[in-house]
Design a protein around this motif. Structure first.
Motif, short mmCIF file in Angstrom:
data_model
loop_
_atom_site.label_atom_id
_atom_site.label_comp_id
_atom_site.label_asym_id
_atom_site.label_seq_id
_atom_site.Cartn_x
_atom_site.Cartn_y
_atom_site.Cartn_z
N SER A 103 10.55 -80.95 36.44
CA SER A 103 11.16 -79.71 35.90
C SER A 103 10.20 -78.85 35.57
O SER A 103 8.64 -78.89 35.46
N MET A 104 10.63 -77.43 35.39
CA MET A 104 9.60 -76.58 34.70
C MET A 104 10.31 -75.64 33.59
O MET A 104 11.57 -75.71 33.58
N THR A 106 9.62 -62.42 19.39
CA THR A 106 8.06 -62.12 19.61
C THR A 106 7.53 -63.48 19.41
O THR A 106 7.74 -64.47 18.50
N ALA A 107 6.64 -63.99 20.31
CA ALA A 107 5.92 -65.30 20.44
C ALA A 107 4.76 -65.11 21.70
O ALA A 107 4.98 -64.24 22.56
N VAL A 108 3.97 -66.06 21.59
CA VAL A 108 3.49 -66.51 23.00
C VAL A 108 4.28 -67.22 23.71
O VAL A 108 4.77 -68.42 23.24
N TYR A 109 4.40 -67.10 24.83
CA TYR A 109 5.49 -67.72 25.85
C TYR A 109 4.45 -68.49 26.88
O TYR A 109 3.53 -67.86 27.40
N TYR A 110 4.88 -69.79 27.04
CA TYR A 110 4.08 -70.64 27.82
C TYR A 110 4.94 -71.23 28.91
O TYR A 110 6.01 -71.65 28.75
N CYS A 111 4.36 -71.27 30.17
CA CYS A 111 5.13 -71.96 31.20
C CYS A 111 4.47 -73.39 31.01
O CYS A 111 3.48 -73.84 30.91
N ASN A 112 5.64 -74.29 31.55
CA ASN A 112 5.27 -75.62 31.41
C ASN A 112 5.98 -76.19 32.68
O ASN A 112 6.98 -76.06 33.39
N ALA A 113 5.28 -77.41 33.40
CA ALA A 113 5.67 -78.15 34.40
C ALA A 113 5.53 -79.52 34.16
O ALA A 113 4.43 -80.03 33.37
N LYS A 114 6.44 -80.32 34.38
CA LYS A 114 6.65 -81.91 34.39
C LYS A 114 6.46 -82.55 35.70
O LYS A 114 7.20 -82.05 36.81
N ARG A 115 5.48 -83.36 36.04
CA ARG A 115 5.27 -84.07 37.15
C ARG A 115 5.42 -85.50 36.89
O ARG A 115 4.48 -85.87 35.83
N THR A 116 5.99 -86.05 37.69
CA THR A 116 5.92 -87.72 37.51
C THR A 116 4.85 -88.31 38.50
O THR A 116 4.73 -87.89 39.49
N ILE A 149 2.39 -91.66 40.05
CA ILE A 149 2.61 -92.78 40.89
C ILE A 149 3.19 -93.83 39.89
O ILE A 149 4.05 -94.81 40.22
N ALA A 150 2.76 -94.06 38.76
CA ALA A 150 3.12 -95.20 37.84
C ALA A 150 4.53 -94.86 37.10
O ALA A 150 5.09 -95.78 36.36
N GLY A 151 5.03 -93.63 37.52
CA GLY A 151 6.17 -93.16 36.80
C GLY A 151 6.25 -92.40 35.66
O GLY A 151 7.31 -92.20 34.98
N SER A 152 5.11 -92.25 35.20
CA SER A 152 5.00 -91.60 33.73
C SER A 152 4.96 -90.33 34.18
O SER A 152 4.76 -89.71 35.07
N VAL A 153 5.33 -89.35 33.26
CA VAL A 153 5.65 -87.86 33.30
C VAL A 153 4.30 -87.31 32.67
O VAL A 153 4.50 -87.39 31.21
#
Length: 120
Positions: A33-34, A90-100, A102-106
């Motif tokens: 996801s992003m 008004t804020a600092v906006y951050y881009c996020n990425a989630k990657r799974t 090999i062991a299944g952890s994110v």
């Protein structure tokens, strides 16, 4: 490793618009996801909008109807179109990425953040 580079922040008057972009160093098709988060001074970081690999989209209640998240798989880019901006955006906006892994952890990856200021 996933590197994220944001652009598009700035100063805008109330009621105005801004478009944020986030370019990933990998194909975004491999990401779970992003999303876009924001953090105002003295506040916790909060989710603004997110999109999964299956194109399920989530918005914070405070931005529904005003913000639109989208992704361009060919350009490995995530965008956030922000309309009808309010001072409370008004804020600092951050881009996020989630990657799974090999062991299944994110694992979470973050951009450096871009400042959005809504003020007259």
């Amino acid at each position: 490793q996933v590197q994220l580079r944001e652009s598009g922040g700035g100063l805008v008057q109330p009621g105005g618009s801004l478009r944020l972009s986030c370019e990933a160093s990998v194909s975004i098709l491999v990401l779970k996801s992003m999303g876009w988060y924001r953090q105002a001074p003295g506040e916790q970081r909060e989710l603004v909008a997110g999109i999964t690999s299956g194109n399920v989209i989530t918005y914070a209640d405070s931005v529904k109807g005003r913000f639109t998240i989208s992704r361009d798989n060919a350009k490995n880019t995530l965008s956030l179109q922000m309309n009808s901006l309010k001072p409370e955006d008004t804020a600092v906006y951050y881009c996020n990425a989630k990657r799974t892994g090999i062991a299944g952890s994110v694992r979470d990856y973050w951009g450096q953040g871009t400042q959005v200021t809504v003020s007259s």
